[in-house]
Design a protein around this motif. Structure first.
Motif, mmCIF file in Angstrom:
data_model
loop_
_atom_site.group_PDB
_atom_site.id
_atom_site.type_symbol
_atom_site.label_atom_id
_atom_site.label_comp_id
_atom_site.label_asym_id
_atom_site.label_seq_id
_atom_site.Cartn_x
_atom_site.Cartn_y
_atom_site.Cartn_z
ATOM 1 N N ALA A 146 24.412 53.970 43.289
ATOM 2 C CA ALA A 146 25.193 54.890 44.159
ATOM 3 C C ALA A 146 26.370 54.761 43.732
ATOM 4 C CB ALA A 146 24.895 54.591 45.552
ATOM 5 N N TRP A 147 26.793 53.694 43.121
ATOM 6 C CA TRP A 147 28.490 53.555 42.700
ATOM 7 C C TRP A 147 28.808 54.665 41.708
ATOM 8 C CZ3 TRP A 147 30.175 47.697 42.062
ATOM 9 C CH2 TRP A 147 29.614 47.011 43.311
ATOM 10 N N ALA A 148 30.180 55.045 41.870
ATOM 11 C CA ALA A 148 30.738 55.921 40.811
ATOM 12 C C ALA A 148 30.772 55.358 39.554
ATOM 13 C CB ALA A 148 32.134 56.457 41.503
ATOM 14 N N SER A 149 31.193 56.038 38.531
ATOM 15 C CA SER A 149 31.606 55.527 37.399
ATOM 16 C C SER A 149 32.551 54.802 37.058
ATOM 17 C CB SER A 149 31.689 56.755 36.094
ATOM 18 O OG SER A 149 32.788 57.271 36.806
ATOM 19 N N ARG A 150 33.778 54.726 37.784
ATOM 20 C CA ARG A 150 34.980 53.774 37.791
ATOM 21 C C ARG A 150 34.699 53.131 39.018
ATOM 22 N NH1 ARG A 150 39.137 53.587 35.249
ATOM 23 N NH2 ARG A 150 40.481 53.226 37.174
ATOM 24 N N GLN A 151 33.776 52.964 39.833
ATOM 25 C CA GLN A 151 33.659 51.999 40.892
ATOM 26 C C GLN A 151 33.079 50.528 40.551
ATOM 27 O OE1 GLN A 151 31.442 53.479 44.102
ATOM 28 N NE2 GLN A 151 31.505 51.790 45.457
ATOM 29 N N GLY A 152 34.015 49.605 40.808
ATOM 30 C CA GLY A 152 33.636 48.202 40.468
ATOM 31 C C GLY A 152 33.364 47.401 41.696
ATOM 32 N N ILE A 153 33.738 47.839 42.964
ATOM 33 C CA ILE A 153 33.234 47.025 44.169
ATOM 34 C C ILE A 153 32.931 48.016 45.202
ATOM 35 C CG2 ILE A 153 35.368 45.424 43.811
ATOM 36 C CD1 ILE A 153 36.878 46.850 45.830
ATOM 37 N N ARG A 154 32.186 47.370 46.209
ATOM 38 C CA ARG A 154 31.852 48.275 47.225
ATOM 39 C C ARG A 154 32.691 48.856 48.400
ATOM 40 N NH1 ARG A 154 29.011 43.140 50.204
ATOM 41 N NH2 ARG A 154 31.329 42.497 50.102
ATOM 42 N N ASP A 155 32.079 49.872 49.097
ATOM 43 C CA ASP A 155 33.010 50.583 49.825
ATOM 44 C C ASP A 155 33.098 50.135 51.420
ATOM 45 O OD1 ASP A 155 33.760 52.730 47.919
ATOM 46 O OD2 ASP A 155 31.935 53.669 48.163
ATOM 47 N N ASP A 156 34.237 50.676 52.060
ATOM 48 C CA ASP A 156 34.272 50.134 53.428
ATOM 49 C C ASP A 156 32.891 50.390 54.307
ATOM 50 O OD1 ASP A 156 36.593 48.778 53.513
ATOM 51 O OD2 ASP A 156 37.575 50.746 53.621
ATOM 52 N N ALA A 157 32.352 51.625 54.060
ATOM 53 C CA ALA A 157 30.774 51.905 54.717
ATOM 54 C C ALA A 157 29.777 50.823 54.255
ATOM 55 C CB ALA A 157 30.668 53.271 54.168
ATOM 56 N N ASP A 158 29.843 50.103 53.200
ATOM 57 C CA ASP A 158 28.604 49.348 52.790
ATOM 58 C C ASP A 158 28.522 48.110 53.898
ATOM 59 O OD1 ASP A 158 27.806 51.016 50.744
ATOM 60 O OD2 ASP A 158 29.440 49.781 49.375
ATOM 61 N N GLU A 159 27.355 47.968 54.187
ATOM 62 C CA GLU A 159 27.073 46.743 55.097
ATOM 63 C C GLU A 159 27.233 45.371 54.191
ATOM 64 O OE1 GLU A 159 23.137 46.705 56.569
ATOM 65 O OE2 GLU A 159 23.476 48.368 57.831
ATOM 66 N N PRO A 160 27.668 44.269 55.088
ATOM 67 C CA PRO A 160 27.621 42.841 54.583
ATOM 68 C C PRO A 160 26.542 42.634 53.630
ATOM 69 C CG PRO A 160 28.695 42.683 56.816
ATOM 70 C CD PRO A 160 27.735 44.257 56.451
ATOM 71 N N SER A 161 26.741 41.783 52.814
ATOM 72 C CA SER A 161 25.886 41.483 51.847
ATOM 73 C C SER A 161 24.637 40.806 52.531
ATOM 74 C CB SER A 161 26.341 40.478 50.738
ATOM 75 O OG SER A 161 25.490 39.899 49.888
ATOM 76 N N LYS A 162 23.338 41.227 52.374
ATOM 77 C CA LYS A 162 22.310 40.546 52.971
ATOM 78 C C LYS A 162 21.785 39.369 52.272
ATOM 79 C CE LYS A 162 17.404 41.693 54.457
ATOM 80 N NZ LYS A 162 16.381 42.876 54.263
ATOM 81 N N ALA A 163 22.001 39.351 50.774
ATOM 82 C CA ALA A 163 21.747 38.396 49.924
ATOM 83 C C ALA A 163 22.545 37.169 50.120
ATOM 84 C CB ALA A 163 21.953 38.545 48.506
ATOM 85 N N LEU A 164 23.819 37.326 50.269
ATOM 86 C CA LEU A 164 24.707 36.141 50.872
ATOM 87 C C LEU A 164 24.153 35.542 52.236
ATOM 88 C CD1 LEU A 164 27.363 34.661 50.472
ATOM 89 C CD2 LEU A 164 28.485 36.269 51.714
ATOM 90 N N ARG A 165 23.771 36.509 53.319
ATOM 91 C CA ARG A 165 23.326 35.964 54.397
ATOM 92 C C ARG A 165 21.889 35.193 54.351
ATOM 93 N NH1 ARG A 165 22.368 41.348 57.029
ATOM 94 N NH2 ARG A 165 21.121 40.204 58.410
ATOM 95 N N LEU A 166 21.062 35.679 53.383
ATOM 96 C CA LEU A 166 19.903 34.832 53.045
ATOM 97 C C LEU A 166 20.288 33.508 52.428
ATOM 98 C CD1 LEU A 166 16.802 34.678 53.003
ATOM 99 C CD2 LEU A 166 16.859 36.240 50.914
ATOM 100 N N THR A 167 20.797 33.452 51.362
ATOM 101 C CA THR A 167 21.260 32.233 50.756
ATOM 102 C C THR A 167 22.126 31.259 51.579
ATOM 103 O OG1 THR A 167 21.660 33.588 48.519
ATOM 104 C CG2 THR A 167 22.674 31.492 48.818
ATOM 105 N N ILE A 168 22.757 31.725 52.408
ATOM 106 C CA ILE A 168 23.527 30.766 53.388
ATOM 107 C C ILE A 168 22.555 30.328 54.463
ATOM 108 C CG2 ILE A 168 25.226 30.489 55.156
ATOM 109 C CD1 ILE A 168 26.074 30.518 52.563
ATOM 110 N N GLY A 169 21.493 31.190 54.982
ATOM 111 C CA GLY A 169 20.394 30.665 55.709
ATOM 112 C C GLY A 169 19.552 29.858 55.316
ATOM 113 N N LEU A 170 19.202 29.795 54.184
ATOM 114 C CA LEU A 170 18.359 28.910 53.459
ATOM 115 C C LEU A 170 19.227 27.721 52.972
ATOM 116 C CD1 LEU A 170 16.357 31.431 51.007
ATOM 117 C CD2 LEU A 170 15.424 29.912 53.006
ATOM 118 N N GLY A 171 20.493 27.387 53.416
ATOM 119 C CA GLY A 171 21.090 26.349 53.170
ATOM 120 C C GLY A 171 21.683 26.203 51.747
#
Length: 368
Positions: free
Chosen positions: A122-147
């Motif tokens: 879904a990212w544009a060709s010159r887009q290198g980061i997320r947008d404001d509308a994107d939700e916080p990282s679920k993978a980061l939450r899972l990693t922190i939740g697992l210690g």
């Protein structure tokens, strides 16, 4: 008769079942203690590596000399007797570099070897980061939740009986599945970046593909410092897209040591990436809302932390407070993913003011 059979069953239970159960639990707790010990040793080794490892001194890149001309104008230059990879046209060499190093991707830095994954479709060709509308990282939450932590990014849920879960295989930026940067042979491990060790010319030509076209994802201030101390000085000058995840404890964020660590790391990142264009900062407060939420917001958006950046093309900030588990999770991945909530002190007006300040060209002149 019944009394005798009951005594025999009890004797059989004591003689056969109890020793087997004792051996089982002894082995179980022994293996668990060994795993915990190895985990502590691994974390200590990673922490020592991150704190002490630093790139060796090297000479700066010199200008590649052009092909020597003939000494006498009347005599034509003799054709070369040998050909090499560098005799190929630059366009063909660039195609080979892309086949080896891959196209634009997200690179998540780790203490041992980094992992990479494709950018979301879904990212544009010159887009290198997320947008404001994107939700916080679920993978980061899972990693922190697992210690997990910046020093231990590969984590997995504990065993559930005979079920063994694999490690988290998603990047904290982009949520895509990662791939290793190595390929294995029988006798050695080969890194794709070993191509850059061929010569200084190849190294210079491949720098843009490795640094300028990738989104550098840094997990915590530890990885930010580790990257700035060990990455190529010429490569860091080419970085345009960066993602930083700041893990901040809710109870001790205001300690002078922690505040100075975050401030110095952000300053080091700003100075080491002079041509940074897009910056994505995700703040994860663990666990619960931070104490003195108003002061926390002022410190985070002030000149000491995020306000010191300037001249960016795009800036995104996501700040969440992770909700603590009411009871110890058990089972699959979803059970270990904590819920999150927006910071109580979040102010959209101040956020837009911060965004306008760090994306202003005037701020680039002041910071430089």
């Amino acid at each position: 008769m019944r009394w005798g059979s009951m005594i025999k069953r009890k004797a059989c239970f004591i003689v056969v079942i109890l020793p087997c159960a004792a051996v089982y639990y002894c082995l179980k707790f022994t293996f668990r203690a060994v795993e915990e010990t190895l985990d502590v040793v691994y974390t200590a080794r990673q922490q020592h590596r991150v704190k002490t490892r630093k790139r060796p001194k090297s000479k700066p890149l010199a200008v590649v000399p052009s092909v020597s001309k003939s000494k006498s104008k009347g005599t034509p230059a003799s054709p070369p007797t040998k050909t090499s990879f560098l005799h190929l046209p630059p366009e063909i060499r660039l195609m080979i570099y892309r086949l080896v190093l891959g196209g634009p991707a997200i690179m998540q830095v780790r203490p041992t070897y980094s992992v990479r994954g494709p950018r979301p479709d879904a990212w544009a060709s010159r887009q290198g980061i997320r947008d404001d509308a994107d939700e916080p990282s679920k993978a980061l939450r899972l990693t922190i939740g697992l210690g997990g932590s910046p020093l231990r990014q590969l984590v997995s849920p504990p065993r559930a009986g005979c079920v063994v879960y694999g490690c988290v295989s998603q990047l904290i930026c982009g949520e895509t599945h990662y791939l290793g940067l190595t390929r294995y042979r029988r006798d050695e491990m080969v890194y794709y970046t070993d191509l850059m060790r061929t010569s200084r010319v190849v190294y210079v030509e491949a720098l843009d593909l490795l640094y300028a076209e990738h989104t550098i994802s840094l997990f915590g201030v530890e990885m930010a410092r580790y990257f700035c101390r060990n990455a190529s000085p010429e490569g860091m000058k080419r970085v345009r897209f960066a993602h930083v995840a700041l893990i901040i404890p809710s109870s001790s964020w205001s300690s002078p040591l922690h505040k100075r660590s975050v401030k110095d790391s952000m300053k080091l990142l700003r100075d080491s990436l002079p041509h940074l264009q897009q910056l994505d900062v995700e703040v994860a407060v663990v666990w619960g809302q931070p104490k003195n939420a108003g002061r926390f917001w002022s410190w985070l958006t002030g000149d000491g932390v995020l306000g010191q950046f300037g001249g960016l093309e795009k800036f995104v900030l996501k700040a969440s407070a992770y909700v603590p588990f009411t009871r110890r999770p058990y089972g699959n991945w979803a059970a270990w993913t904590p819920q999150y909530e927006l910071l109580e002190s979040w102010d959209d007006g101040e956020y837009q003011a911060l965004k306008a300040r760090v994306t202003s060209l005037d701020e680039a002149v002041v910071s430089s």
